[in-house]
Design an enzyme around this catalytic site. Structure first.
Site: not given
Ligand SMILES: Cc1ncc(COP(=O)(O)O)c(C=O)c1O
Length: 383
Positions: A73, A180, A238, A324
């Site tokens: 993210t 992914q 850090t 999510c």
């Molecule tokens: C394609 C993709 N991008 C971004 C993310 C976000 O990952 P994170 O929650 O580790 O920031 C995910 C998590 O499911 C994802 O599948």
């Protein structure tokens, strides 16, 4: 308690034993701050440098092109908002696609509310972006195209090399969210021709809370967070040495595993698909039949809800879409963008395999899903 069979590797992966072993000394003995000039600091700094080399090797990148972050993210936010800031005088138009993760769609929406124009490209019924649609959407003021490499729900792969060529021919930067894809297929930045690429450690057997952003040398990018000069000034703070060591170890495992893991997972996944197809008439695959991650199987089960089906399979840990979106009953935005009707989307289940799955588990998973589907459809017929 008998552990349920884990078929949710796209949500997250366990930490590989090799990764755990590599990181633990940095939680205890080697606790130094990598910026300190005494031996505790140099020990940590060397480990961070090695980890950076491993991530670079996984992607075929230079060491100085890897920026460590806290998650995918964050990497996506730096890519979108960082390019937007750096190139705001060139233009204020961004292009993305309808099947992106919220970690791209939401920062894009935020830019829209800040006065940017955002074009969201549609996808075809297999979930792929049409390169001609991208060519038509690019304008002189387009500064960035962000299209994911592999979709988290269906595993569909985008023709990123072709899309990046189109963007570059128009003088536009290209970012891909490869969270992914890494560890499941080969991800090489020069073959893809991308300027920016996102990774998430916990999708390839490192812990949660660590990621990386590949930034091609010379790419215009401004930091989102400001502070000290860590990570070339792009991500101050850090360094989280244990997690970075873990990411490096996981990148090495991923690179070595690419020789046989994808073949093994594809065989297991296709066996599971075949078994289900034999017993469940009307079962539908969501996603591209070939251009798809080797571990991902998104299926719509007829006449039942995916959620109800999984609830009837307590020995199975899988999901109905992206982790999510698990809580709500809303139809997946990815499947809706692919044109799935509400009935088909409601019956969808995502089965995503990983390195600890074996044929015995796949057989048991197939039996459980078939029995649960037959039970639920029989109940419906009686009602
Ligand atoms: C394609 C993709 N991008 C971004 C993310 C976000 O990952 P994170 O929650 O580790 O920031 C995910 C998590 O499911 C994802 O599948």
């Amino acid at each position: 308690m008998i552990k349920p069979i884990y078929l949710d590797y796209n949500a997250t992966t366990p930490i590989a034993p090799e990764v755990f072993e590599a990181m633990t000394p940095f939680l205890t003995d080697h606790f130094g701050n990598p910026s300190s000039s005494h031996p505790y600091g140099t020990r940590a700094a060397e480990a961070v440098a090695l980890a950076r080399g491993e991530v670079a090797a996984l992607l075929g990148a230079h060491h100085d092109e890897i920026v460590f972050t806290g998650c995918a993210t964050e990497s996506n936010n730096i890519a979108l908002r960082g390019v937007a800031r750096a190139l705001r005088d060139k233009g204020r138009h961004l292009i993305t696609s309808a099947i992106e993760h919220p970690a791209v769609l939401v920062p894009a929406e935020r830019l829209r509310s800040d006065g940017w124009e955002v074009t969201v490209l549609p996808v075809d019924p297999d979930g792929r972006v049409d390169p001609n649609a991208l060519a038509r959407a690019i304008r002189p003021d387009t500064v960035l195209v962000s299209i994911m490499l592999a979709n988290n729900e269906t595993g569909t792969l985008q023709p990123v090399a072709e899309l990046a060529r189109i963007a570059h021919a128009a003088g536009t930067l290209f970012h891909t969210d490869a969270a992914q894809a890494a560890g499941k297929i080969s991800v090489r930045v020069d073959e893809l021709g991308v300027d920016l690429l996102t990774l998430a450690g916990h999708k390839f057997y490192a812990p949660k809370g660590v990621g990386a952003l590949y930034v091609r040398r010379g790419t215009a990018l401004e930091p989102v967070l400001v502070g000290a000069g860590h990570e070339h000034g792009l991500r101050p703070g850090t360094e989280n040495t244990p997690h970075l060591v873990a990411l490096g170890a996981a990148a090495r495992l991923a690179r070595e595993g690419l020789r046989d893991l994808p073949i093994r997972l594809r065989t297991l996944r296709d066996t599971l698909h075949d078994r289900l197809q034999q017993e469940i008439p009307g079962l539908q695959l969501n996603g591209h039949p070939q251009e798809r991650l080797p571990n991902t199987l998104n299926l719509s089960f007829p006449d039942v809800s995916g959620r109800g089906l999984l609830a009837a399979c307590p020995n199975l840990a899988a999901s109905v879409g992206s982790a999510c979106h698990e809580e709500g009953d809303a139809v997946s935005g990815v499947l809706a963008a692919m044109g799935c009707d509400a009935r088909r989307a409601r019956g969808a289940v995502r089965l995503s395999l990983g390195r600890d799955n074996d044929p015995v588990q796949i057989d048991a998973a197939a039996q459980a899903l078939i029995a649960a589907w037959k039970g639920l459809s029989r109940d419906l017929a009686i009602r």
